[in-house]
Structures are given as structure tokens and as C-alpha cells.
Motif scaffolding. Structure first.
Motif, short mmCIF file in Angstrom:
data_model
loop_
_atom_site.label_atom_id
_atom_site.label_comp_id
_atom_site.label_asym_id
_atom_site.label_seq_id
_atom_site.Cartn_x
_atom_site.Cartn_y
_atom_site.Cartn_z
N UNK A 1 -8.22 -3.45 -0.85
CA UNK A 1 -7.89 -2.28 -0.03
C UNK A 1 -6.56 -2.40 0.69
N UNK A 2 -5.94 -3.58 0.62
CA UNK A 2 -4.61 -3.75 1.24
C UNK A 2 -3.55 -3.84 0.15
N UNK A 3 -2.31 -3.52 0.51
CA UNK A 3 -1.22 -3.60 -0.48
C UNK A 3 -1.09 -5.02 -1.01
N UNK A 4 -0.65 -5.10 -2.26
CA UNK A 4 -0.53 -6.42 -2.87
C UNK A 4 0.63 -7.21 -2.25
N UNK A 5 0.39 -8.49 -2.10
CA UNK A 5 1.46 -9.40 -1.70
C UNK A 5 1.47 -10.56 -2.70
N UNK A 6 2.38 -11.50 -2.54
CA UNK A 6 2.41 -12.61 -3.49
C UNK A 6 1.17 -13.49 -3.26
N UNK A 7 0.80 -14.23 -4.30
CA UNK A 7 -0.38 -15.10 -4.17
C UNK A 7 -0.14 -16.14 -3.07
N UNK B 1 -4.29 -5.29 -5.69
CA UNK B 1 -4.39 -6.04 -4.43
C UNK B 1 -3.94 -7.48 -4.69
N UNK B 2 -3.80 -8.23 -3.61
CA UNK B 2 -3.39 -9.63 -3.76
C UNK B 2 -4.41 -10.37 -4.63
N UNK B 3 -3.93 -11.23 -5.45
CA UNK B 3 -4.69 -12.04 -6.43
C UNK B 3 -4.99 -11.26 -7.72
N UNK B 4 -4.94 -9.89 -7.67
CA UNK B 4 -5.29 -9.17 -8.90
C UNK B 4 -4.19 -9.33 -9.95
N UNK B 5 -3.02 -9.87 -9.54
CA UNK B 5 -1.97 -10.13 -10.54
C UNK B 5 -2.45 -11.13 -11.59
#
Lengths: 105, 334
Positions: B296-302, B218-222
Motif C-alpha cells: 500500500x506504500x510507494x515502492x522504494x529500493x530493497x 510495493x517495496x520487495x515486489x521488484x
């Protein structure tokens, strides 16, 4: 008179200037002679005054017009406490500085 | 004619409590006039005056505000905040599994953390918790016009600004602590008790590939690619910051909207309405909810993740700049 909760190097520098002045000392001169920035010295003087180590009063010079200079003077108790504080501070820091210098040489 | 430096130290003196204003104004003006005599820089005196005024105001107002802003509602909100994710995580996800029954639905520790943070009671009501934590004192004071009675002793701008700082700070501390505690629970305590409910093989993963997969979960998990601790600290800081922004909006609403209950509800309405609109537009990741709780949402850039809240933060900051200039005109303060 209250004890100071923390004694920083800047506070000790201000105390040394006030101690060496003997009598009253102009606030701006404390800044100049301590070599510390005004941003440090103003709060320290306020803290010392609140704690009862120093008192302050306006200059009595009637020849100068405009805003008056503020002069600071140590109280008797403050002078005694300052001497003890400076000794304590030096006892803690000078050996550390010497040790560092020894390690570097 | 008064110089720019003199004007600045006059402003610094005006920030001080009433009892000290005249004394320091005269002292600093004299110091400025005679600075050249001792070869002291005038800029240093101006900076010193502002440092002194800031510290004095902080000490006086923030200290008073911190002591006085505590209400009985706050401990309840804090207990609720900590209880919700723990209830969802430990009870709703079947306490029996925690006690040794084989796990079934979590790929790794990031999933455990997501599980804690994904309670609708937490993310949907986020602005309500923030407002009840931080804005109730101003709500009450505006009701009995306390602030207007305080003007004689303290500058109104300093007084309200101190309230904003305490409200935003309280929100930040509570939500940073909550998020970081849940992070520690998920990433450090959970493995110590045998990682209950974590079964990566159920997803045809190994423990190692589950970790790698969490980087794109998810977003931020990068940020997990740097280290779990970097993720924990940065994400907790972010949630704390978001809480501060919503607290700022709540405080501003109380000063702008005449009907105080409506003002108190406004942050929640904005949060909820914007999220619904984004859902209807088909861009749920652009919602305020997803900006704070993207699980729960698709990842996006930070950058795309933080954008909605940063946009709101810019608006809140602009509103506050305007408000602080017009405070005397605000009803309830005048």
C-alpha cells in the motif's frame, strides 16, 4: 548397547581405526589414522561411547606429567556391531563406487 | 604459561555441561600437547573442540528448551495468525465473490497476497504475536528465579543463549510458514479456483500487464521480476528474520527491564512509537511496519526497505553481546 541412528562414512572410518587397533586406541591417533578432522571425530567417539559401542579411560602412564591422554576401546558387543556395520556400509558403497568408475572408464 | 590454543580449548570445554567439562578439558589439553608427535594440526584440535562443544550444547540445551518452551498460548497465537489474513481475505472481501460472483477490485495475484498481508490486526500487532509466541517461558522463569537455580548445572551464558536461539527460531519458523503459506494461496491456489475477485480489466490492464505492474507495486515486489517463487521464498525469509529480531528484542527487554509486563510490552511500544514518529516526520516508508509489511506504500529500493529492521537488528545484536557478558549481574538470574 544402542543401535546407531545413522552410519556416515566418517563413522565407518573411525570404526575401522578402532577395529584395527584391537586393544585401546588413543583418541588423537583415531583422528590421525582416520584422516578425518577432529571436528568430526570427537562427536563420533562421543556418540559411540554414549551408545555403548566403545568405552574410554585415562592413560595409565605415570611418567608423563600434565593432562592425561584419553584412550578408547571397543566393547565386545560394539566390536561385533562395528564389523556388521562396516560390512553393510561397504556392501552399499563399493558397488556404487565401482559403477561410477566403470561409467567413467 | 598457557598458550592461546590451550586457552581456546579451555573455553570450549567450559561451554559443555558440567558433567563433561573436566574430562574434555583434560583430553583436549593432552591432545594439543601431543599433537606434534602425530603431526596433527593444533588448529584442527581447537576447531574440533569448539565444534564438539557447540553440538553438545545445542543438543542438550536446545533439545531441553524446545521441549520445555511449548506453552498453551502458542497454538492460540498460531491459529490467530493464520485466521486473521484468511478472515480478511476470504470473509471481509466478500466470501460470495470467492463462490463465483464476478470480481471487482484486485489487479492480480500480488494484490491477493497484499490483501492477505495487509490486515491491521496482523501488521500492527506483529511484535505482540512474536513476544507471546517466543518470550513467555523466560517471562515465567524470571518470575520464579528458575534460571538462577540452573546455574550450578549449566553455564548461564549457554542457558540464556539457548533460550534466545529457540525463541528466535520459533518466531522465524512460524512467520516464515505463515507468509509462505499465504503466498502459495495467493499465487498458486487462487488461480486454481478461478482467481476470484481478480479483474485486471477494471484497471484497464490485461493479465500480462497486471503482472508487469506488480513488479513496481510495493517495496520487495521488484523480486517478482525474477520469479514469483523467488519473491515468495525471499519475502517469507525476510518476515521470518524480522520476527526473530523482534523476538530477540523481547528477550533482551525481559532481562534488562525489571518490570516484566512492561518488558513484554516494550517491543510493541517501540514498534508502534517509531511508526507513529515516522508518519509524523512524513517518511512512513522508514517505519518498522513498512520495513516488514510495505503493502500500500510507494515502492522504494530493497535496501531502503530493509534498512530500518537491519538497524534494529544491529542494535539488538549489540545489546545481546553486552548482555551475555553481564548476565551474572542481571536481576532474576543472580
Amino acid at each position: 548397547m544402542e543401535e546407531l541412528t545413522r552410519l556416515t562414512a566418517a563413522t565407518v572410518d573411525v570404526l575401522r581405526v578402532l577395529q584395527s587397533a584391537g586393544d585401546t586406541c588413543w583418541g588423537l591417533r583415531v583422528i590421525k589414522q582416520s584422516g578425518r578432522p577432529a571436528g568430526s571425530v570427537y562427536p563420533i567417539l562421543d556418540r559411540l561411547e554414549t551408545a555403548g559401542w566403545v568405552t574410554s579411560e585415562w592413560e595409565q602412564d605415570d611418567t608423563r606429567s600434565g593432562p592425561r591422554r584419553r584412550f578408547y576401546e571397543m566393547t565386545d558387543e560394539g566390536a561385533t556391531a562395528a564389523a556388521a556395520a562396516i560390512t553393510r556400509f561397504d556392501a552399499k558403497t563399493i558397488p556404487a563406487k565401482l559403477g561410477l568408475a566403470g561409467a567413467q572408464s | 604459561m598457557i598458550s592461546f590454543s590451550e586457552r581456546l580449548v579451555t573455553i570450549a570445554a567450559a561451554m559443555l555441561p558440567a558433567r563433561a567439562r573436566a574430562r574434555y578439558r583434560e583430553q583436549w589439553l593432552a591432545d594439543l600437547r601431543d599433537a606434534a608427535e602425530l603431526e596433527v594440526r593444533r588448529g584442527g584440535i581447537v576447531f574440533g573442540a569448539f565444534s564438539f562443544a557447540t553440538v553438545a550444547v545445542s543438543r542438550d540445551l536446545l533439545g531441553t528448551e524446545l521441549r520445555a518452551s511449548r506453552t498453551w498460548v502458542q497454538p492460540i497465537i498460531i491459529v490467530l495468525l493464520f485466521a486473521i489474513p484468511l478472515y480478511v481475505g476470504l470473509v471481509q472481501h466478500d466470501l460470495a465473490r470467492l463462490l463465483g460472483t464476478p470480481g471487482w477490485d484486485l489487479r492480480g495475484n500480488f494484490d491477493v497476497f497484499s490483501m492477505f498481508m495487509s490486515s491491521p490486526l496482523l501488521y500492527l500487532l506483529f511484535p505482540l504475536y512474536v513476544v507471546f509466541l517466543s518470550c513467555l517461558r523466560l517471562y515465567r522463569e524470571l518470575g520464579h528465579r528458575f534460571a538462577s537455580n540452573t546455574r550450578a548445572r549449566v553455564r548461564l551464558e549457554s542457558y540464556i543463549f539457548a533460550k534466545l536461539i529457540v525463541a528466535a527460531g520459533t518466531s522465524f519458523v512460524v512467520f516464515f510458514s505463515l507468509t509462505f503459506l499465504l503466498f502459495v494461496l495467493a499465487f498458486y491456489v487462487w488461480p486454481l479456483i478461478g482467481n476470484p475477485s481478480v479483474e485486471p480489466s477494471g484497471y484497464h490492464l490485461t493479465a500480462a500487464t497486471a503482472i508487469t505492474q506488480s513488479f513496481t507495486a510495493s517495496t520487495y515486489s521488484q523480486v517478482l521480476a525474477l520469479s514469483p517463487m523467488a519473491f515468495g521464498v525471499l519475502y517469507s525469509l525476510w518476515v521470518g528474520f524480522c520476527a526473530s529480531v523482534w523476538s530477540g528484542l523481547g528477550m533482551a527487554a525481559l532481562l534488562i527491564v525489571k518490570n516484566r509486563p512492561v518488558a513484554l510490552a516494550l517491543p510493541f511500544v517501540v514498534y508502534f512509537a517509531q511508526t507513529v514518529v515516522m508518519q509524523l516526520l512524513g517518511i512512513p516508508r522508514g517505519s518498522f511496519v513498512a520495513s516488514i509489511f510495505p503493502f500500500g506504500l510507494d515502492q522504494t529500493t530493497i535496501l531502503a526497505g530493509v534498512a530500518p529492521t537491519l538497524f534494529l537488528a544491529a542494535i539488538v545484536a549489540a545489546v545481546w553481546v553486552g548482555l551475555l557478558r553481564r548476565l551474572p549481574l542481571v536481576e532474576g538470574l543472580s
